[in-house]
Motif scaffolding. Sequence first.
Motif, PDB file in Angstrom:
ATOM      1  N   ALA A  87      42.911  34.080  44.833  1.00 46.58           N
ATOM      2  CA  ALA A  87      42.607  35.512  44.949  1.00 46.58           C
ATOM      3  C   ALA A  87      41.486  35.912  44.001  1.00 46.58           C
ATOM      4  O   ALA A  87      40.583  36.675  44.363  1.00 46.58           O
ATOM      5  CB  ALA A  87      43.868  36.333  44.664  1.00 46.58           C
ATOM      6  N   VAL A  88      41.528  35.374  42.775  1.00 46.56           N
ATOM      7  CA  VAL A  88      40.499  35.697  41.783  1.00 46.56           C
ATOM      8  C   VAL A  88      39.171  35.041  42.143  1.00 46.56           C
ATOM      9  O   VAL A  88      38.102  35.607  41.896  1.00 46.56           O
ATOM     10  CB  VAL A  88      40.963  35.272  40.376  1.00 46.56           C
ATOM     11  CG1 VAL A  88      39.843  35.410  39.366  1.00 46.56           C
ATOM     12  CG2 VAL A  88      42.161  36.111  39.943  1.00 46.56           C
ATOM     13  N   LEU A  89      39.211  33.851  42.727  1.00 48.26           N
ATOM     14  CA  LEU A  89      37.975  33.212  43.171  1.00 48.26           C
ATOM     15  C   LEU A  89      37.298  34.041  44.257  1.00 48.26           C
ATOM     16  O   LEU A  89      36.064  34.128  44.312  1.00 48.26           O
ATOM     17  CB  LEU A  89      38.265  31.803  43.705  1.00 48.26           C
ATOM     18  CG  LEU A  89      38.461  30.702  42.653  1.00 48.26           C
ATOM     19  CD1 LEU A  89      38.894  29.399  43.321  1.00 48.26           C
ATOM     20  CD2 LEU A  89      37.177  30.483  41.859  1.00 48.26           C
ATOM     21  N   ILE A  90      38.084  34.654  45.113  1.00 47.20           N
ATOM     22  CA  ILE A  90      37.522  35.511  46.159  1.00 47.20           C
ATOM     23  C   ILE A  90      36.916  36.771  45.566  1.00 47.20           C
ATOM     24  O   ILE A  90      35.810  37.178  45.910  1.00 47.20           O
ATOM     25  CB  ILE A  90      38.611  35.881  47.184  1.00 47.20           C
ATOM     26  CG1 ILE A  90      39.049  34.628  47.951  1.00 47.20           C
ATOM     27  CG2 ILE A  90      38.115  36.953  48.158  1.00 47.20           C
ATOM     28  CD1 ILE A  90      40.254  34.841  48.828  1.00 47.20           C
ATOM     29  N   ARG A  91      37.663  37.381  44.637  1.00 47.36           N
ATOM     30  CA  ARG A  91      37.177  38.601  43.987  1.00 47.36           C
ATOM     31  C   ARG A  91      37.836  38.748  42.620  1.00 47.36           C
ATOM     32  O   ARG A  91      39.068  38.800  42.550  1.00 47.36           O
ATOM     33  CB  ARG A  91      37.481  39.832  44.845  1.00 47.36           C
ATOM     34  CG  ARG A  91      36.970  41.140  44.235  1.00 47.36           C
ATOM     35  CD  ARG A  91      37.031  42.263  45.232  1.00 47.36           C
ATOM     36  NE  ARG A  91      36.177  42.003  46.381  1.00 47.36           N
ATOM     37  CZ  ARG A  91      36.033  42.834  47.412  1.00 47.36           C
ATOM     38  NH1 ARG A  91      36.686  43.979  47.420  1.00 47.36           N
ATOM     39  NH2 ARG A  91      35.258  42.522  48.424  1.00 47.36           N
ATOM     40  N   PRO A  92      37.067  38.793  41.537  1.00 45.06           N
ATOM     41  CA  PRO A  92      37.654  38.986  40.201  1.00 45.06           C
ATOM     42  C   PRO A  92      38.575  40.201  40.191  1.00 45.06           C
ATOM     43  O   PRO A  92      38.246  41.245  40.756  1.00 45.06           O
ATOM     44  CB  PRO A  92      36.431  39.189  39.304  1.00 45.06           C
ATOM     45  CG  PRO A  92      35.342  38.436  40.003  1.00 45.06           C
ATOM     46  CD  PRO A  92      35.598  38.622  41.475  1.00 45.06           C
ATOM     47  N   ILE A 301      40.139  39.426  35.329  1.00 44.42           N
ATOM     48  CA  ILE A 301      40.292  37.972  35.417  1.00 44.42           C
ATOM     49  C   ILE A 301      39.068  37.428  36.142  1.00 44.42           C
ATOM     50  O   ILE A 301      38.761  37.831  37.262  1.00 44.42           O
ATOM     51  CB  ILE A 301      41.569  37.586  36.183  1.00 44.42           C
ATOM     52  CG1 ILE A 301      42.787  38.292  35.582  1.00 44.42           C
ATOM     53  CG2 ILE A 301      41.779  36.079  36.151  1.00 44.42           C
ATOM     54  CD1 ILE A 301      44.066  38.064  36.365  1.00 44.42           C
ATOM     55  N   SER A 302      38.355  36.509  35.509  1.00 45.79           N
ATOM     56  CA  SER A 302      37.085  36.020  36.053  1.00 45.79           C
ATOM     57  C   SER A 302      37.298  34.911  37.076  1.00 45.79           C
ATOM     58  O   SER A 302      38.373  34.305  37.165  1.00 45.79           O
ATOM     59  CB  SER A 302      36.208  35.496  34.919  1.00 45.79           C
ATOM     60  OG  SER A 302      36.768  34.320  34.363  1.00 45.79           O
ATOM     61  N   ARG A 303      36.252  34.629  37.830  1.00 52.13           N
ATOM     62  CA  ARG A 303      36.297  33.524  38.791  1.00 52.13           C
ATOM     63  C   ARG A 303      36.470  32.179  38.081  1.00 52.13           C
ATOM     64  O   ARG A 303      37.117  31.268  38.617  1.00 52.13           O
ATOM     65  CB  ARG A 303      35.017  33.499  39.633  1.00 52.13           C
ATOM     66  CG  ARG A 303      34.966  34.574  40.713  1.00 52.13           C
ATOM     67  CD  ARG A 303      33.843  34.316  41.695  1.00 52.13           C
ATOM     68  NE  ARG A 303      33.910  35.208  42.839  1.00 52.13           N
ATOM     69  CZ  ARG A 303      33.276  36.365  42.928  1.00 52.13           C
ATOM     70  NH1 ARG A 303      32.507  36.771  41.914  1.00 52.13           N
ATOM     71  NH2 ARG A 303      33.398  37.118  44.001  1.00 52.13           N
ATOM     72  N   LEU A 304      35.895  32.035  36.885  1.00 51.25           N
ATOM     73  CA  LEU A 304      36.066  30.797  36.129  1.00 51.25           C
ATOM     74  C   LEU A 304      37.539  30.565  35.806  1.00 51.25           C
ATOM     75  O   LEU A 304      38.052  29.446  35.928  1.00 51.25           O
ATOM     76  CB  LEU A 304      35.243  30.853  34.836  1.00 51.25           C
ATOM     77  CG  LEU A 304      35.394  29.644  33.886  1.00 51.25           C
ATOM     78  CD1 LEU A 304      34.979  28.361  34.597  1.00 51.25           C
ATOM     79  CD2 LEU A 304      34.576  29.856  32.617  1.00 51.25           C
ATOM     80  N   GLU A 305      38.228  31.629  35.402  1.00 48.58           N
ATOM     81  CA  GLU A 305      39.658  31.507  35.110  1.00 48.58           C
ATOM     82  C   GLU A 305      40.440  31.169  36.373  1.00 48.58           C
ATOM     83  O   GLU A 305      41.403  30.388  36.351  1.00 48.58           O
ATOM     84  CB  GLU A 305      40.173  32.805  34.487  1.00 48.58           C
ATOM     85  CG  GLU A 305      39.649  33.039  33.076  1.00 48.58           C
ATOM     86  CD  GLU A 305      39.997  34.414  32.549  1.00 48.58           C
ATOM     87  OE1 GLU A 305      40.449  34.510  31.381  1.00 48.58           O
ATOM     88  OE2 GLU A 305      39.825  35.402  33.296  1.00 48.58           O
TER      89      GLU A 305
END
Length: 324
Positions: A87-92, A301-305
């Motif tokens: 979910a975070v990779l799609i959108r922080p 929450i960032s995409r890296l995380e």
Amino acid sequence: MSPWVELVGGGVLLYFGAEWFVGGASALALALRVPQILVGLTVVAYGTSAPEVIVGVQAAIDGHGEVALGNVIGSNIVNIGLILGLAVLIRPARVDGTLRQRELPMFVASALLVPLLLLDDAVRRWEAAGLLLVALAYTGWMIRAARSASIVAEARADTAAAERAADEAGAPKRGGALRAAATAGVGLLILLLGGDIFVDGAVSVARALGMSDRLVGLTIVAVGTSLPELVTGVIAARRGNADIAIGNVVGSNIFNTFLCLGAAALAGPVHAPLGTLGLDLAGLLVMTGLGAMFIRRERTISRLEGAVAVGLYVAFTVVTVVRG
């Protein structure tokens, strides 16, 4: 029916069920003037945790307590590593500040309790009853919190995003709580049906490959019963409803331990030697610690995380399968 047909058919139902469920839940939050984070923590979390409850109870009744236990542990790992990560990779995602005070202690406790309950290699029925009572008390606590002035104030900030989600889903706006609830309810039924069909196919494939009850519960069943959370979280993130995606994961992990494990252990014996669960419990505690870091304060929450979470989940799954 072929297991592969069940896998594909179940996946299709999961996708469309999640579309209706997320749209209806978002519109319900708007109509009732409550924050989307609360809907994610209660309505969505309860609904998407239903497959874990059903599968866990049935497994315990059938004498496969290790499947029920592995399902809870594995689903909690999947929720953080795969679902929240994707979910975070799609959108922080922006973390609601109230999570730290209200949900973070319960989120951490849901993981720490599992090894404590298994110190005698079993979850006793009196312990199961206690877990269910905590789940009910926690739900009541959140409902009361929703009535406070601060929650109402937060709801106003969510109005614009909820209206966009309601428009996309074709769900009603303010004043349409009944229709919004009906939309979410139909979506949930489709989600549960899709999850059931998918799990049946996945377990058939796993059995054919000679996997153990523990491994089936920890991997195939855990991913299968978490598919409603996965599809719901991904679609919510794609629509910009990050509060629902985060609340879904946090709420589902809490309910998986207190509600799903409690119901399974009350329905039948749940036994597992603590010494054989070292890797499983280590994965649960590590992923829960990572999730706690994500929601420790109001932040993005960032995409890296998200990539780190997904990477840890993939590594855990590979090691688990290799070890058997």
